[in-house]
Every structure is written in structure tokens, then in C-alpha cells.
Design a protein around this motif. Sequence first.
Motif, PDB file in Angstrom:
ATOM      1  N   LEU A 118      44.135  73.465  22.557  1.00 28.25           N
ATOM      2  CA  LEU A 118      44.421  73.095  21.402  1.00 28.25           C
ATOM      3  C   LEU A 118      43.385  73.015  20.327  1.00 28.25           C
ATOM      4  O   LEU A 118      43.567  73.266  19.215  1.00 28.25           O
ATOM      5  N   ARG A 119      42.318  72.603  20.626  1.00 31.75           N
ATOM      6  CA  ARG A 119      41.292  72.596  19.779  1.00 31.75           C
ATOM      7  C   ARG A 119      40.682  73.880  19.332  1.00 31.75           C
ATOM      8  O   ARG A 119      40.330  74.047  18.035  1.00 31.75           O
ATOM      9  N   LEU A 120      40.658  75.008  20.189  1.00 36.26           N
ATOM     10  CA  LEU A 120      40.290  76.254  19.825  1.00 36.26           C
ATOM     11  C   LEU A 120      41.459  76.990  18.906  1.00 36.26           C
ATOM     12  O   LEU A 120      41.117  77.755  17.833  1.00 36.26           O
ATOM     13  N   ILE A 121      42.807  76.690  19.195  1.00 33.46           N
ATOM     14  CA  ILE A 121      43.724  77.278  18.419  1.00 33.46           C
ATOM     15  C   ILE A 121      43.732  76.592  17.011  1.00 33.46           C
ATOM     16  O   ILE A 121      43.810  77.411  16.039  1.00 33.46           O
ATOM     17  N   ALA A 122      43.422  75.289  16.849  1.00 31.85           N
ATOM     18  CA  ALA A 122      43.398  74.730  15.494  1.00 31.85           C
ATOM     19  C   ALA A 122      42.314  75.155  14.877  1.00 31.85           C
ATOM     20  O   ALA A 122      42.006  75.340  13.695  1.00 31.85           O
ATOM     21  N   SER A 123      40.967  75.508  15.577  1.00 25.25           N
ATOM     22  CA  SER A 123      39.687  75.961  15.056  1.00 25.25           C
ATOM     23  C   SER A 123      40.076  77.152  14.120  1.00 25.25           C
ATOM     24  O   SER A 123      39.859  77.547  13.252  1.00 25.25           O
ATOM     25  N   GLY A 124      40.857  78.107  14.985  1.00 25.49           N
ATOM     26  CA  GLY A 124      41.163  79.571  14.378  1.00 25.49           C
ATOM     27  C   GLY A 124      42.238  79.366  13.335  1.00 25.49           C
ATOM     28  O   GLY A 124      42.362  80.315  12.572  1.00 25.49           O
ATOM     29  N   LEU A 125      43.198  78.214  13.228  1.00 25.14           N
ATOM     30  CA  LEU A 125      44.149  78.323  12.097  1.00 25.14           C
ATOM     31  C   LEU A 125      43.609  77.525  10.951  1.00 25.14           C
ATOM     32  O   LEU A 125      44.213  78.121   9.820  1.00 25.14           O
ATOM     33  N   VAL A 126      42.525  76.706  10.904  1.00 23.53           N
ATOM     34  CA  VAL A 126      42.162  76.123   9.667  1.00 23.53           C
ATOM     35  C   VAL A 126      41.321  77.050   8.643  1.00 23.53           C
ATOM     36  O   VAL A 126      40.776  77.971   8.855  1.00 23.53           O
ATOM     37  N   HIS A 127      41.460  76.399   7.353  1.00 22.59           N
ATOM     38  CA  HIS A 127      40.879  77.379   6.036  1.00 22.59           C
ATOM     39  C   HIS A 127      40.194  76.257   5.274  1.00 22.59           C
ATOM     40  O   HIS A 127      39.472  76.962   4.340  1.00 22.59           O
ATOM     41  N   GLU A 128      40.092  75.238   5.516  1.00 24.77           N
ATOM     42  CA  GLU A 128      39.493  74.160   4.795  1.00 24.77           C
ATOM     43  C   GLU A 128      38.231  73.578   5.388  1.00 24.77           C
ATOM     44  O   GLU A 128      38.365  73.474   6.554  1.00 24.77           O
ATOM     45  N   ALA A 129      37.162  73.428   4.789  1.00 32.18           N
ATOM     46  CA  ALA A 129      35.784  72.860   5.226  1.00 32.18           C
ATOM     47  C   ALA A 129      36.222  71.532   6.082  1.00 32.18           C
ATOM     48  O   ALA A 129      35.489  70.993   7.115  1.00 32.18           O
ATOM     49  N   TRP A 130      36.788  70.709   5.219  1.00 29.53           N
ATOM     50  CA  TRP A 130      37.333  69.024   5.835  1.00 29.53           C
ATOM     51  C   TRP A 130      37.755  69.255   7.160  1.00 29.53           C
ATOM     52  O   TRP A 130      37.718  68.257   7.956  1.00 29.53           O
ATOM     53  N   LEU A 131      38.872  70.220   7.221  1.00 30.33           N
ATOM     54  CA  LEU A 131      39.461  70.315   8.479  1.00 30.33           C
ATOM     55  C   LEU A 131      38.594  70.968   9.723  1.00 30.33           C
ATOM     56  O   LEU A 131      38.616  70.342  10.621  1.00 30.33           O
ATOM     57  N   ILE A 132      37.796  71.712   9.628  1.00 30.97           N
ATOM     58  CA  ILE A 132      36.886  72.379  10.517  1.00 30.97           C
ATOM     59  C   ILE A 132      35.890  71.045  10.995  1.00 30.97           C
ATOM     60  O   ILE A 132      35.405  70.978  12.156  1.00 30.97           O
ATOM     61  N   ALA A 133      35.700  70.208   9.979  1.00 36.18           N
ATOM     62  CA  ALA A 133      34.719  69.191   9.975  1.00 36.18           C
ATOM     63  C   ALA A 133      35.470  68.095  10.888  1.00 36.18           C
ATOM     64  O   ALA A 133      34.740  67.362  11.806  1.00 36.18           O
ATOM     65  N   LEU A 134      36.912  67.795  10.893  1.00 31.59           N
ATOM     66  CA  LEU A 134      37.497  66.984  11.607  1.00 31.59           C
ATOM     67  C   LEU A 134      37.475  67.587  13.106  1.00 31.59           C
ATOM     68  O   LEU A 134      37.675  66.792  14.141  1.00 31.59           O
ATOM     69  N   ILE A 135      37.705  68.703  13.368  1.00 35.46           N
ATOM     70  CA  ILE A 135      37.720  69.377  14.753  1.00 35.46           C
ATOM     71  C   ILE A 135      36.567  69.418  15.434  1.00 35.46           C
ATOM     72  O   ILE A 135      36.696  68.957  16.666  1.00 35.46           O
ATOM     73  N   LYS A 136      35.448  69.489  14.696  1.00 41.09           N
ATOM     74  CA  LYS A 136      34.176  69.660  15.491  1.00 41.09           C
ATOM     75  C   LYS A 136      33.876  68.513  16.418  1.00 41.09           C
ATOM     76  O   LYS A 136      33.370  68.808  17.561  1.00 41.09           O
ATOM     77  N   PRO A 137      33.953  67.292  15.846  1.00 42.22           N
ATOM     78  CA  PRO A 137      33.649  66.249  16.959  1.00 42.22           C
ATOM     79  C   PRO A 137      34.547  66.108  18.365  1.00 42.22           C
ATOM     80  O   PRO A 137      33.967  65.474  19.118  1.00 42.22           O
ATOM     81  N   LEU A 138      35.566  66.871  18.520  1.00 40.02           N
ATOM     82  CA  LEU A 138      36.536  66.981  19.426  1.00 40.02           C
ATOM     83  C   LEU A 138      35.831  67.327  20.658  1.00 40.02           C
ATOM     84  O   LEU A 138      36.220  67.227  21.832  1.00 40.02           O
ATOM     85  N   TYR A 139      34.839  68.261  20.568  1.00 40.77           N
ATOM     86  CA  TYR A 139      34.150  68.716  21.795  1.00 40.77           C
ATOM     87  C   TYR A 139      33.475  67.556  22.567  1.00 40.77           C
ATOM     88  O   TYR A 139      33.297  67.729  23.739  1.00 40.77           O
ATOM     89  N   GLY A 140      33.058  66.576  21.824  1.00 37.40           N
ATOM     90  CA  GLY A 140      32.601  65.451  22.687  1.00 37.40           C
ATOM     91  C   GLY A 140      33.498  64.709  23.589  1.00 37.40           C
ATOM     92  O   GLY A 140      33.158  64.511  24.730  1.00 37.40           O
ATOM     93  N   LEU A 141      34.789  64.463  23.132  1.00 36.47           N
ATOM     94  CA  LEU A 141      36.045  64.251  24.248  1.00 36.47           C
ATOM     95  C   LEU A 141      36.001  65.169  25.296  1.00 36.47           C
ATOM     96  O   LEU A 141      36.091  64.968  26.539  1.00 36.47           O
ATOM     97  N   GLU A 142      36.076  66.509  24.838  1.00 28.93           N
ATOM     98  CA  GLU A 142      35.975  67.437  25.857  1.00 28.93           C
ATOM     99  C   GLU A 142      35.042  67.588  27.120  1.00 28.93           C
ATOM    100  O   GLU A 142      35.223  67.570  28.406  1.00 28.93           O
ATOM    101  N   ILE A 143      33.677  67.519  26.543  1.00 30.37           N
ATOM    102  CA  ILE A 143      32.604  67.597  27.608  1.00 30.37           C
ATOM    103  C   ILE A 143      32.594  66.552  28.616  1.00 30.37           C
ATOM    104  O   ILE A 143      32.452  66.511  29.910  1.00 30.37           O
ATOM    105  N   SER A 144      32.977  65.305  27.882  1.00 30.28           N
ATOM    106  CA  SER A 144      32.882  64.222  28.713  1.00 30.28           C
ATOM    107  C   SER A 144      33.789  64.014  29.774  1.00 30.28           C
ATOM    108  O   SER A 144      33.775  63.750  30.905  1.00 30.28           O
ATOM    109  N   LEU A 145      35.343  64.311  29.308  1.00 30.47           N
ATOM    110  CA  LEU A 145      36.264  64.593  29.995  1.00 30.47           C
ATOM    111  C   LEU A 145      36.324  65.575  31.385  1.00 30.47           C
ATOM    112  O   LEU A 145      36.475  65.419  32.426  1.00 30.47           O
ATOM    113  N   LEU A 146      35.622  66.562  30.872  1.00 29.07           N
ATOM    114  CA  LEU A 146      35.362  67.613  31.867  1.00 29.07           C
ATOM    115  C   LEU A 146      34.350  67.295  32.981  1.00 29.07           C
ATOM    116  O   LEU A 146      34.291  67.651  34.020  1.00 29.07           O
ATOM    117  N   LEU A 147      33.208  66.562  32.357  1.00 33.25           N
ATOM    118  CA  LEU A 147      31.910  66.501  33.359  1.00 33.25           C
ATOM    119  C   LEU A 147      32.369  65.291  34.503  1.00 33.25           C
ATOM    120  O   LEU A 147      32.352  65.372  35.542  1.00 33.25           O
TER     121      LEU A 147
END
Length: 422
Positions: A302-331
Motif C-alpha cells: 500500500l505504501r509503494l502504490i501510494a508513493s506512485g500515485l501522489v503528486h504533491e510534496a507534502w503527500l510524499i513527505a507524509l508517506i516517507k516515515p511509514l518505512y519505519g513501521l515497515e522495517i520494525s514490523l519486518l525485522l
Amino acid sequence: MDASAPAVARTAYIKMSSFIFLYFFTWSASFGLYALWLSQKVGLDSMTIGTVFAVNGVFAVVMKPLYGYIMDKIGMSKRLLCFVVLVSALMAPFFTYLYQPLLVSRPLAGILLGALYLSLGWYAGVAASESYADRFSRLYGLEFGQIRMWGSLGWALAAAASGVLFNLSPLFNFCLSSATSLLMLAVLASLKIGEAQLRNNQVIAEQKIVFADVILLLRDRKFWMFSLYVAGVAWMMFIAEQQFPRYFVSFFASQQQGNALYGYLSTLQSGLEFFMMMVIPWLVNHFGAKKGLLLTGVVVGLRLIASGLVHEAWLIALIKPLYGLEISLLLISVFKYIAEHFPKRVNATMYLLGYQAMIYVGSVVVAPPAGYLYDRIGFGSTYLLMGTTALLFTLVSAFTLSACQSRRAARPAPPTADLSRP
């Protein structure tokens, strides 16, 4: 129980956490902006950068299983980690006087030498450090996340300044990494595992690994089903992240503005990762490692799909930190899944071969085509493809990953002391 046991455990916990903190601080200070350095300072194009990551992946695929095998052989010995730290301490002279000049004048030689160095100190080194921390935490009855979260904090603090330092000169980033590596070596030298923790433990196998154990592991269906999950989910997650800084910077009026904000958001991302490392062990213990892995796949897709759909700087800025949730959940899910489904004498080998090395097989196979697609169809469309792939493999893994055999088996031993705070 020995009355001094809680104090001994707390001291060991602080030292191990300090080592992990410094390791990730060192890594973040320089390597967090690696793709930007290759693009903006060395002057490589997308395809060549993809090739750099692919060759790095080849070396990592070789070194990670070797490091895992060595760790299963030496148990809780720190010799391998000492070597990793010494390699890290050479960051500044290596990048400044060898790596960058070679990439410019003799690209093939530079790519090969850089891949060897980065594998020894970082690609395989970080996996060895995390595997050591996992064993350490279980020896003392702790959650791995309780130690690994300090690595997230170290990454966050370094990321807060890395973008600003990078704009001044990457040399500042490299020198900072070399300096903190020396501190890391001092902490590692002071870290000792108590005899009580090593005696009659359920973490380190009495019979050390032999090569025949690796062959048996490679014949295990569960190994390949786990690898299938890694190929579909973790490959998309990490390969998308390799050149994500370039995509992120493209949303802003200037590279300098994008670089600085990327550093700040990386700090926020690592802060989220820090807090998630405290919460997610409870979540995975409750629902099981398999469901934790499947949830990771959904979030990644869902994060990657959202990254591909956004066109505004503030939206990509909101999506970027979600990687922290992913890496902790994965590890957390990966370590618990491995501890539950594979023999303890091959724990480190399984982590560095079945998970870490498999991730870099993805760099070899997928990174160059991904670099080509970035140039041909754009980052957004490529991320849509990656996100859809991650969701598809998550669905397949719901049927192929092994179920939790026992909820009790997924839980760690009771802690010897309350070490929720250093």
C-alpha cells in the motif's frame, strides 16, 4: 536467583544497546545518503547507480552467508564484530581517496572495490550485528526490539544532521562515521556475556554448525517458502528505497531543499521505528510471526502504490516515515519466525542466508531493471508495479508460510530484570 543478576543484566543491556546505537548512527551519517552521493557528487546516471547496487548485492549475497556461518561457529564471540567495526572506521579515507576517484576514472574497478568494502563493513556487517543482538537479547530474556530500537534512535539522530552536512561536503559525513566507529570499538571491547547466561541456555547450540547443516537447510521446504516471501515483499521494499531519495528530491524546487527535508523526515521515520520496536514485539507475540510477515507485506504494498500515485510534496513527505513501521514490523517478525521454525544451531546462517542474502539477490536481479524503468516510465509508475507485486506475493505467502506451531514458542523467556529503560 543471584541478587546481582538484574544489575549485571542491566549493565550488559546498556552496553549492547550502546553498540547498536553507535553502529546505526555511523551507518546513517554516511550511507543514508548513498544514492544522492552517487548521483549528485560522483555524477552517475540511474542505470549506472542501479548497476552499483546490483554489484553491491552480488558481494553481499556471498558475504552474508559466510558471516552467518562464522557466527554460528563462534557463538557469542565478538571477533567478527571487531573486524566489522575496524572496516567501518576506515570510511572517511576509503570514500575520499579510493572509492570516488575510482568511480570517476575507472568505474568498473571502483564498483568492485566499493562492493567489497561495503559488504564487509555494512551489508553483511549490519546483519551480523543484528543477529548478535538477537541472540544476546534471548540470552538475557529480553525482546530483540528492546535493543534494536536504540539503533533506530541512532539512525534518527544522525539523519537529522546528515542532509545539512551533505550539502556542505560529504567529507563531513564520512569523518563523522569514522569517529563514531572508534567509540563503537571501545564499547564492544567492554561488552562481556555473563557465564550464567551462557550456561544451560536455549539460544546457543552445544553442537556447532557444520557444512552439512547448510545443505539440509537448503533442502528444507520452509526455507524456500520463506525465501519466496522475501523475494516478493522484501525485494520490493528495499529496492524501492534504494533510489527513493532521488524521487523524493524531485518534488522540491531545489536539490538542497529536498536533501535537507529528506534528512529531517528520515529522523522522523527512525523515531517512528524506535517506538514501533517497543510495541511490535507484543503485537507479533500475540498474533504470531506469520501474521506479522503478512501484515508487513500489506503495508509495503500500500505504501509503494501510494508513493506512485501522489503528486504533491507534502503527500510524499507524509508517506516517507511509514518505512519505519515497515522495517520494525519486518525485522521482529523475521527473527521470531526463524527462531520458531529453524534449529538454533543455524539461526544466524538462516538469518543471513535466507533473509539478508536473499534481499541482495533482489539487488542483483531487480535493481538494474528498476533503474531502467525509473528512466523510461518514471518513478511513480515503477512504484505502482512494485506495490502491486508486493501485495500479490503477500497473498501467495498466506498459503505457503508455515503457521505458528505454538503461541508459547513464539514468546521469549521471562526477563531477568526490568530493562525497558537504559
